[in-house]
Write a protein that holds these residues in place. Structure first.
Motif, PDB file in Angstrom:
ATOM      1  N   ILE A 102       0.772  -1.123  -0.293  1.00  0.00           N
ATOM      2  CA  ILE A 102      -0.118   0.133   0.143  1.00  0.00           C
ATOM      3  C   ILE A 102       0.912   1.265  -0.099  1.00  0.00           C
ATOM      4  CG2 ILE A 102      -1.899   1.452   1.162  1.00  0.00           C
ATOM      5  CD1 ILE A 102      -2.741  -1.497   2.352  1.00  0.00           C
ATOM      6  N   LEU A 103       0.908   2.067  -1.150  1.00  0.00           N
ATOM      7  CA  LEU A 103       1.759   3.162  -1.251  1.00  0.00           C
ATOM      8  C   LEU A 103       1.091   4.471  -1.412  1.00  0.00           C
ATOM      9  CD1 LEU A 103       3.258   1.399  -4.372  1.00  0.00           C
ATOM     10  CD2 LEU A 103       4.239   1.296  -1.945  1.00  0.00           C
ATOM     11  N   GLY A 106       4.283   6.801  -4.275  1.00  0.00           N
ATOM     12  CA  GLY A 106       5.213   5.741  -4.522  1.00  0.00           C
ATOM     13  C   GLY A 106       6.082   5.201  -3.474  1.00  0.00           C
ATOM     14  N   ALA A 107       5.642   5.474  -2.473  1.00  0.00           N
ATOM     15  CA  ALA A 107       6.459   4.951  -1.276  1.00  0.00           C
ATOM     16  C   ALA A 107       5.509   4.263  -0.235  1.00  0.00           C
ATOM     17  CB  ALA A 107       7.135   6.212  -0.484  1.00  0.00           C
ATOM     18  N   PRO A 108       5.924   3.270   0.334  1.00  0.00           N
ATOM     19  CA  PRO A 108       5.085   2.466   1.467  1.00  0.00           C
ATOM     20  C   PRO A 108       4.452   3.648   2.416  1.00  0.00           C
ATOM     21  CG  PRO A 108       7.439   1.566   1.269  1.00  0.00           C
ATOM     22  CD  PRO A 108       7.401   2.965   0.511  1.00  0.00           C
ATOM     23  N   GLY A 115       1.916  -1.742   5.848  1.00  0.00           N
ATOM     24  CA  GLY A 115       1.096  -1.757   4.513  1.00  0.00           C
ATOM     25  C   GLY A 115       1.696  -2.651   3.594  1.00  0.00           C
ATOM     26  N   GLU A 116       2.295  -3.735   3.936  1.00  0.00           N
ATOM     27  CA  GLU A 116       2.953  -4.595   2.888  1.00  0.00           C
ATOM     28  C   GLU A 116       2.986  -6.073   3.490  1.00  0.00           C
ATOM     29  OE1 GLU A 116       7.731  -3.604   3.595  1.00  0.00           O
ATOM     30  OE2 GLU A 116       6.551  -2.075   2.675  1.00  0.00           O
ATOM     31  N   GLY A 153      -9.015  11.884   1.956  1.00  0.00           N
ATOM     32  CA  GLY A 153      -8.833  12.867   0.906  1.00  0.00           C
ATOM     33  C   GLY A 153      -7.637  12.792   0.021  1.00  0.00           C
ATOM     34  N   GLU A 154      -6.557  11.738   0.330  1.00  0.00           N
ATOM     35  CA  GLU A 154      -5.534  11.395  -0.366  1.00  0.00           C
ATOM     36  C   GLU A 154      -5.635  10.308  -1.262  1.00  0.00           C
ATOM     37  OE1 GLU A 154      -2.440  13.318   2.900  1.00  0.00           O
ATOM     38  OE2 GLU A 154      -2.644  11.189   2.711  1.00  0.00           O
ATOM     39  N   GLU A 155      -4.705  10.088  -2.272  1.00  0.00           N
ATOM     40  CA  GLU A 155      -4.929   8.754  -3.146  1.00  0.00           C
ATOM     41  C   GLU A 155      -3.785   7.891  -2.501  1.00  0.00           C
ATOM     42  OE1 GLU A 155      -5.506   8.819  -7.630  1.00  0.00           O
ATOM     43  OE2 GLU A 155      -3.169   8.352  -7.324  1.00  0.00           O
ATOM     44  N   VAL A 156      -4.250   6.592  -2.284  1.00  0.00           N
ATOM     45  CA  VAL A 156      -3.183   5.518  -2.068  1.00  0.00           C
ATOM     46  C   VAL A 156      -3.263   4.583  -3.233  1.00  0.00           C
ATOM     47  CG1 VAL A 156      -3.304   6.075   0.374  1.00  0.00           C
ATOM     48  CG2 VAL A 156      -4.736   4.456  -0.641  1.00  0.00           C
TER      49      VAL A 156
END
Length: 181
Positions: A102-103, A106-108, A115-116, A153-156
């Motif tokens: 889950i990023l 581009g980062a964990p 998240g991994e 509100g952020e994209e993951v």
């Protein structure tokens, strides 16, 4: 909305050896590589997506799901995954692998690794929840969740990757995994 990030997407149906990005929808179907023990669709779910196949070439498949967090409706992301990895007993770098990440940007998303999930055949596949079959390892459906409230509100991005390496000494490498919401 999933994005297929593997050149050469192939889906000739869930029973075809060459299919690499495949929807499984038969809730009674069992994976023959696990001697029929692993359901290809987890209980209570309508379908799953399979990455990888049981073909003999070195291949890598990846799919990403972009998700905008809406903490008002659901701050917890719940995922289910199952993994099947052949174990050709090569050095760890050449073994089949599976990653679920889950990023954000581009980062964990979590510096503590929450998240991994990363698995390499024979290296970390003999613990709890893993089962041995004739030529490898499989992990039954596992449910994981992560609280995303602070990312409202952020994209993951939920990224799933399976990978093998070409090696003429072992013609049967196949990682594959299923993912369902």
């Amino acid at each position: 909305n999933p994005s297929i990030l593997t050149p050469g997407q192939i889906d000739r149906g869930y029973q075809n050896i060459e299919s690499r990005h495949t929807i499984h929808y038969d809730i009674e179907e069992r994976d023959p590589r696990t001697n029929g023990q692993l359901r290809t669709v987890p209980e209570g779910e309508p379908a799953s997506v399979r990455l990888g196949n049981w073909n003999t070439d070195g291949e890598m498949e990846r799919v990403e799901y972009k998700y905008t967090v809406d903490a008002a409706s659901s701050a917890v992301l719940i995922l289910k995954y199952a993994v099947v990895l052949q174990d050709p007993d090569h050095n760890e770098r050449m073994q089949p692998k599976f990653e679920l990440e889950i990023l954000k940007n581009g980062a964990p998303i979590d510096k503590n690794g929450c998240g991994e999930a990363k698995f390499t055949a024979g290296a970390n596949t003999s613990g709890e929840g893993w089962h041995k079959f004739e030529t490898g390892w499989w992990k039954d459906w596992t449910t994981v969740s992560i609280n995303l409230r602070e990312h409202d509100g952020e994209e993951v991005v939920v990224r799933q990757t399976s990978q093998t390496h070409r090696n003429n000494l072992s013609p049967h490498q196949f990682p594959w995994s299923h993912r369902a919401h």
